[in-house]
Design a protein around this motif. Sequence first.
Motif, mmCIF file in Angstrom:
data_model
loop_
_atom_site.group_PDB
_atom_site.id
_atom_site.type_symbol
_atom_site.label_atom_id
_atom_site.label_comp_id
_atom_site.label_asym_id
_atom_site.label_seq_id
_atom_site.Cartn_x
_atom_site.Cartn_y
_atom_site.Cartn_z
ATOM 1 N N HIS A 15 0.853 -1.192 0.000
ATOM 2 C CA HIS A 15 0.000 0.000 0.000
ATOM 3 C C HIS A 15 0.889 1.243 0.000
ATOM 4 O O HIS A 15 2.099 1.168 0.249
ATOM 5 C CB HIS A 15 -0.917 0.005 1.233
ATOM 6 C CG HIS A 15 -0.164 -0.074 2.529
ATOM 7 N ND1 HIS A 15 0.397 1.015 3.151
ATOM 8 C CD2 HIS A 15 0.152 -1.156 3.304
ATOM 9 C CE1 HIS A 15 1.008 0.643 4.257
ATOM 10 N NE2 HIS A 15 0.882 -0.673 4.372
ATOM 11 N N GLY A 16 0.268 2.379 -0.263
ATOM 12 C CA GLY A 16 1.026 3.612 -0.368
ATOM 13 C C GLY A 16 1.273 4.321 0.939
ATOM 14 O O GLY A 16 1.913 5.374 0.960
ATOM 15 N N GLY A 17 0.799 3.759 2.041
ATOM 16 C CA GLY A 17 0.954 4.434 3.322
ATOM 17 C C GLY A 17 2.388 4.702 3.706
ATOM 18 O O GLY A 17 2.707 5.753 4.280
ATOM 19 N N VAL A 18 3.286 3.785 3.385
ATOM 20 C CA VAL A 18 4.693 3.989 3.716
ATOM 21 C C VAL A 18 5.240 5.223 3.002
ATOM 22 O O VAL A 18 6.105 5.932 3.545
ATOM 23 C CB VAL A 18 5.513 2.731 3.363
ATOM 24 C CG1 VAL A 18 5.493 2.443 1.878
ATOM 25 C CG2 VAL A 18 6.953 2.863 3.851
ATOM 26 N N LEU A 19 4.726 5.522 1.822
ATOM 27 C CA LEU A 19 5.180 6.711 1.092
ATOM 28 C C LEU A 19 4.670 7.985 1.766
ATOM 29 O O LEU A 19 5.398 8.972 1.890
ATOM 30 C CB LEU A 19 4.690 6.650 -0.354
ATOM 31 C CG LEU A 19 5.022 5.381 -1.136
ATOM 32 C CD1 LEU A 19 4.495 5.486 -2.566
ATOM 33 C CD2 LEU A 19 6.528 5.138 -1.152
ATOM 34 N N ASP A 20 3.404 7.960 2.187
ATOM 35 C CA ASP A 20 2.842 9.139 2.858
ATOM 36 C C ASP A 20 3.580 9.427 4.157
ATOM 37 O O ASP A 20 3.849 10.588 4.494
ATOM 38 C CB ASP A 20 1.352 8.913 3.137
ATOM 39 C CG ASP A 20 0.547 8.718 1.865
ATOM 40 O OD1 ASP A 20 0.852 9.412 0.867
ATOM 41 O OD2 ASP A 20 -0.357 7.875 1.859
ATOM 42 N N ASP A 21 3.929 8.368 4.880
ATOM 43 C CA ASP A 21 4.610 8.555 6.161
ATOM 44 C C ASP A 21 6.030 9.079 5.979
ATOM 45 O O ASP A 21 6.514 9.872 6.789
ATOM 46 C CB ASP A 21 4.662 7.225 6.926
ATOM 47 C CG ASP A 21 3.290 6.719 7.335
ATOM 48 O OD1 ASP A 21 2.340 7.534 7.361
ATOM 49 O OD2 ASP A 21 3.154 5.504 7.608
ATOM 50 N N ALA A 22 6.706 8.648 4.925
ATOM 51 C CA ALA A 22 8.129 8.977 4.765
ATOM 52 C C ALA A 22 8.382 10.253 3.990
ATOM 53 O O ALA A 22 9.471 10.835 4.110
ATOM 54 C CB ALA A 22 8.846 7.815 4.083
ATOM 55 N N LEU A 23 7.409 10.704 3.194
ATOM 56 C CA LEU A 23 7.717 11.738 2.200
ATOM 57 C C LEU A 23 7.020 13.071 2.434
ATOM 58 O O LEU A 23 7.096 13.966 1.593
ATOM 59 C CB LEU A 23 7.377 11.210 0.799
ATOM 60 C CG LEU A 23 8.187 9.983 0.374
ATOM 61 C CD1 LEU A 23 7.727 9.489 -0.981
ATOM 62 C CD2 LEU A 23 9.670 10.308 0.348
#
Length: 542
Positions: free
Chosen positions: A128-136
């Motif tokens: 899922h894209g959640g890791v991108l939202d959290d990191a970026l």
Amino acid sequence: MSGGTRPDLVVVARVVHTLDPELGDVEALAIRDGVVVAAGGRDVAETWADGGVRVIDLGDAAVTPGLVDAHLHPISGLELARGVDLSGCEDLDAVAVALAEAAAGVGADDWVSGWGLDPNVFGTTEPHGGVLDDALGGRPAFVMLFDAHSAIVSRAALNRAGIAGEREFSDASRIVVDASGSPTGLLLENEAMRLVESIKPTESFDERVAHLVAVLEGMAGTGITAGHVMDMHDDDAIAVLEAVEARGELPIRLRISPMCVPGMTDVEFDAFVSLQGRRGRRWAIEGVKLMIDGTIDNGTAWLREPDTRGESTASLWLDPAEYAGRVAELHDRGIPTATHAIGDKAIEVVVRTLAALPRTGVQHRVEHVETLPDDVLAVFAEAGIAASMQPTHCTHYTRADQTDNWSVRLGPERADRAWRIGDLRAAGVTVALGSDWPVAPYDARASIADAILRRPALKPHVAPVLPDQAVSALQALEGYTTHAFASIGAVGGTLAIGAPADLTAFAVDPLDSDPDDFAASAVLLTLVDGVPVIGADERVDA
């Protein structure tokens, strides 16, 4: 040797594995105008080398025919492999750190890209894209998973692409949504991914030209002299190739098979077929690629029974009969095909479709062949269909204890049929080998070693996956030489008299050394058309 066949280059080594049954192993080759004109021992080579003929003496090296990667994506891969390489990340924390480091170098509204992400980092959770939202920090981001059939994107990227929920596509592409119908950030297959890919910043044309040359030089550095390119998505692909050859030479030869996709009109199909035969000095459009399913890792393969998540139940072609019709048309026109088929049902449908065609001498091939039932293997052999497989897909992305995502989705019975290269060779099937770069690294030495070891090269602590499917050193080398040619209905992959002088010299002999030692060995020389690309004062004018 008469004056008319006097060589312009002589190559001498401890051993030259010609792979030509009539010649066997020799110590020296005479080359004239890019063609092998004589072969023999060191003693006779001295008689060829008088009068200023150039001699490359490689000492204790082993020379083989130039290696052919039978499945790669060097042009579309320029975009697929942009940004941060996440292939070495073993958990989500490492992914987040790598992405945050990449974001630190760009503006608050700039895109962040990544590639090579292993879905195993998500554990039992769907990517899922959640890791991108959290990191970026709210930046738009696109990260390709390792299989190149799926991607995760950030919330900002979804918003910029106008993706708010599910959509219909002309193939089995899908926007994954949660229980409320909101996109999770996971995009499956080409048409879904292109919604975001089409709005990302891209390299300029000149940057693409330079990038392609650098990638192909890197391939030559591992011993590759040619590759089978399994797509031609890019609108400017031919222009990029022509631009390289306007400046010099491609570092390796490319045989390009553009992809026939579902939903083509007959007019579009005829225009597509008209590309056959278009060529440059070291590239040619030959054959057609098709894709009947996706991948097991993201649930888009086509299996006889659903995977353990209830997925991988359908063809990528919404109407499989349309696939069979296009294959029959291509066969009737004498055009060889290569079909991506990963799941057991996909492989069965493709193999039985090809086996039913008239035996007119057109050679067809199946790509990947990841989980293969016995009954389908038998048809493979009887019908003379070739396989194209990637040893490192098995050794890099699955585990002997079957705790990896691929194996868990399949369950033990189907996972026990993983990458049956050994069984296919034992049945007399032609098996070409390759990397599928950028899905896996293109280093041909490591891929050959992995085919022999059934584990990653240079990692002896890793347990081999189904070691009874290992092949011999000779079979692995054949997969990159003679079988690569036979798989497309061509004769080649040897250093026979009259053959093109495409060859590679290794510091370690691939046929009588430890595979790990070979994987770490130096490439001393790569010749294409008798011209050094790597080693011996190489000349690549691109």
